[in-house]
Design a protein around this motif. Structure first.
Motif, PDB file in Angstrom:
ATOM      1  N   ILE A   1     -12.521  23.813 -25.522  1.00 28.57           N
ATOM      2  CA  ILE A   1     -13.595  23.658 -26.509  1.00 28.57           C
ATOM      3  C   ILE A   1     -13.020  23.730 -27.915  1.00 28.57           C
ATOM      4  CG2 ILE A   1     -15.645  24.794 -27.470  1.00 28.57           C
ATOM      5  CD1 ILE A   1     -16.413  25.444 -24.517  1.00 28.57           C
ATOM      6  N   GLY A   2     -12.080  24.619 -28.139  1.00 27.92           N
ATOM      7  CA  GLY A   2     -11.435  24.737 -29.445  1.00 27.92           C
ATOM      8  C   GLY A   2     -10.697  23.472 -29.857  1.00 27.92           C
ATOM      9  N   GLN A   3     -10.353  22.636 -28.877  1.00 35.93           N
ATOM     10  CA  GLN A   3      -9.683  21.365 -29.143  1.00 35.93           C
ATOM     11  C   GLN A   3     -10.649  20.185 -29.029  1.00 35.93           C
ATOM     12  OE1 GLN A   3      -6.049  20.995 -26.823  1.00 35.93           O
ATOM     13  NE2 GLN A   3      -5.784  23.205 -26.904  1.00 35.93           N
ATOM     14  N   ASP A   4     -11.949  20.484 -28.922  1.00 37.09           N
ATOM     15  CA  ASP A   4     -12.995  19.452 -28.827  1.00 37.09           C
ATOM     16  C   ASP A   4     -12.802  18.512 -27.638  1.00 37.09           C
ATOM     17  OD1 ASP A   4     -14.488  20.308 -31.084  1.00 37.09           O
ATOM     18  OD2 ASP A   4     -13.041  19.331 -32.403  1.00 37.09           O
ATOM     19  N   ILE A   5     -12.336  19.060 -26.540  1.00 36.21           N
ATOM     20  CA  ILE A   5     -12.114  18.265 -25.333  1.00 36.21           C
ATOM     21  C   ILE A   5     -13.318  18.395 -24.414  1.00 36.21           C
ATOM     22  CG2 ILE A   5     -10.684  18.040 -23.249  1.00 36.21           C
ATOM     23  CD1 ILE A   5      -8.322  19.018 -24.996  1.00 36.21           C
TER      24      ILE A   5
ATOM     25  N   LEU B   1     -17.252  32.712 -27.753  1.00 32.78           N
ATOM     26  CA  LEU B   1     -18.359  32.504 -28.682  1.00 32.78           C
ATOM     27  C   LEU B   1     -17.848  31.920 -29.994  1.00 32.78           C
ATOM     28  CD1 LEU B   1     -21.341  32.786 -29.451  1.00 32.78           C
ATOM     29  CD2 LEU B   1     -20.845  35.147 -30.125  1.00 32.78           C
ATOM     30  N   SER B   2     -16.743  32.422 -30.478  1.00 39.85           N
ATOM     31  CA  SER B   2     -16.148  31.915 -31.711  1.00 39.85           C
ATOM     32  C   SER B   2     -15.807  30.434 -31.583  1.00 39.85           C
ATOM     33  CB  SER B   2     -14.896  32.716 -32.054  1.00 39.85           C
ATOM     34  OG  SER B   2     -14.289  32.219 -33.213  1.00 39.85           O
ATOM     35  N   ALA B   3     -15.208  30.049 -30.471  1.00 43.98           N
ATOM     36  CA  ALA B   3     -14.851  28.641 -30.255  1.00 43.98           C
ATOM     37  C   ALA B   3     -16.097  27.770 -30.216  1.00 43.98           C
ATOM     38  CB  ALA B   3     -14.055  28.490 -28.963  1.00 43.98           C
ATOM     39  N   VAL B   4     -17.132  28.241 -29.562  1.00 46.43           N
ATOM     40  CA  VAL B   4     -18.372  27.467 -29.445  1.00 46.43           C
ATOM     41  C   VAL B   4     -19.056  27.342 -30.807  1.00 46.43           C
ATOM     42  CG1 VAL B   4     -20.693  27.522 -28.444  1.00 46.43           C
ATOM     43  CG2 VAL B   4     -18.705  27.992 -26.996  1.00 46.43           C
ATOM     44  N   LEU B   5     -19.125  28.433 -31.544  1.00 46.34           N
ATOM     45  CA  LEU B   5     -19.809  28.428 -32.835  1.00 46.34           C
ATOM     46  C   LEU B   5     -19.146  27.534 -33.870  1.00 46.34           C
ATOM     47  CD1 LEU B   5     -20.571  32.231 -33.259  1.00 46.34           C
ATOM     48  CD2 LEU B   5     -22.267  30.412 -33.003  1.00 46.34           C
ATOM     49  N   THR B   6     -17.864  27.329 -33.755  1.00 42.21           N
ATOM     50  CA  THR B   6     -17.141  26.592 -34.784  1.00 42.21           C
ATOM     51  C   THR B   6     -16.986  25.102 -34.490  1.00 42.21           C
ATOM     52  OG1 THR B   6     -15.044  27.295 -33.796  1.00 42.21           O
ATOM     53  CG2 THR B   6     -15.895  28.620 -35.623  1.00 42.21           C
ATOM     54  N   ARG B   7     -17.698  24.606 -33.511  1.00 36.43           N
ATOM     55  CA  ARG B   7     -17.669  23.163 -33.270  1.00 36.43           C
ATOM     56  C   ARG B   7     -18.428  22.471 -34.401  1.00 36.43           C
ATOM     57  NH1 ARG B   7     -13.711  22.768 -32.199  1.00 36.43           N
ATOM     58  NH2 ARG B   7     -13.695  24.952 -32.600  1.00 36.43           N
TER      59      ARG B   7
ATOM     60  N   THR C   1     -11.406  28.929 -16.296  1.00 39.23           N
ATOM     61  CA  THR C   1     -11.636  30.315 -16.695  1.00 39.23           C
ATOM     62  C   THR C   1     -12.231  30.341 -18.104  1.00 39.23           C
ATOM     63  OG1 THR C   1      -9.468  30.550 -17.723  1.00 39.23           O
ATOM     64  CG2 THR C   1      -9.612  31.033 -15.348  1.00 39.23           C
ATOM     65  N   VAL C   2     -12.625  31.526 -18.544  1.00 39.37           N
ATOM     66  CA  VAL C   2     -13.113  31.688 -19.918  1.00 39.37           C
ATOM     67  C   VAL C   2     -12.026  31.245 -20.894  1.00 39.37           C
ATOM     68  CG1 VAL C   2     -13.819  33.382 -21.661  1.00 39.37           C
ATOM     69  CG2 VAL C   2     -14.772  33.496 -19.351  1.00 39.37           C
ATOM     70  N   GLU C   3     -10.791  31.608 -20.633  1.00 37.10           N
ATOM     71  CA  GLU C   3      -9.682  31.212 -21.505  1.00 37.10           C
ATOM     72  C   GLU C   3      -9.524  29.698 -21.521  1.00 37.10           C
ATOM     73  OE1 GLU C   3      -6.294  31.400 -24.085  1.00 37.10           O
ATOM     74  OE2 GLU C   3      -8.124  32.546 -23.815  1.00 37.10           O
ATOM     75  N   ASP C   4      -9.641  29.067 -20.359  1.00 40.39           N
ATOM     76  CA  ASP C   4      -9.554  27.603 -20.305  1.00 40.39           C
ATOM     77  C   ASP C   4     -10.650  26.969 -21.147  1.00 40.39           C
ATOM     78  OD1 ASP C   4      -7.461  27.906 -18.455  1.00 40.39           O
ATOM     79  OD2 ASP C   4      -8.790  27.590 -16.724  1.00 40.39           O
TER      80      ASP C   4
END
Length: 96
Positions: A18-22, A51-57, A10-13
């Protein structure tokens, strides 16, 4: 989530992983598909949290995957009226 088939995430998943760089090489393209259709897609936190999670990689991710970086630039270039926090993240991403 690691045992769930990638097509069932899901989007949440996606946001969490992504927020954990997995598994970024596999998940960023999926996230960009979602963001193409809805740049403000949200998981369980707030509008635009994917979007926030993606942008902050780390910027190295976008250097390694320059095509994905270009695509994300196109997506964010068309966004207006973003919340201030998200706007700052977009500006940091776009700054070389």
């Amino acid at each position: 989530m690691r045992r769930r088939p990638i097509g069932e995430l899901t989007v949440e998943d996606l946001r969490l992983l992504i927020g954990q760089d997995i598994a970024l090489p596999y998940l960023l393209p999926l996230a960009l598909e979602v963001l193409r259709d809805n740049p403000m897609a949200e998981g369980d936190m707030y509008e635009g949290d994917l979007l926030s999670a993606v942008l902050t990689r780390n910027s190295a991710v976008w250097t390694e995957s320059s095509g994905l970086g270009r695509e994300l630039r196109l997506i964010v270039a068309e966004l207006t009226d973003l919340p201030p926090d998200l706007q700052q993240k977009v500006e940091r991403f776009l700054t070389p």
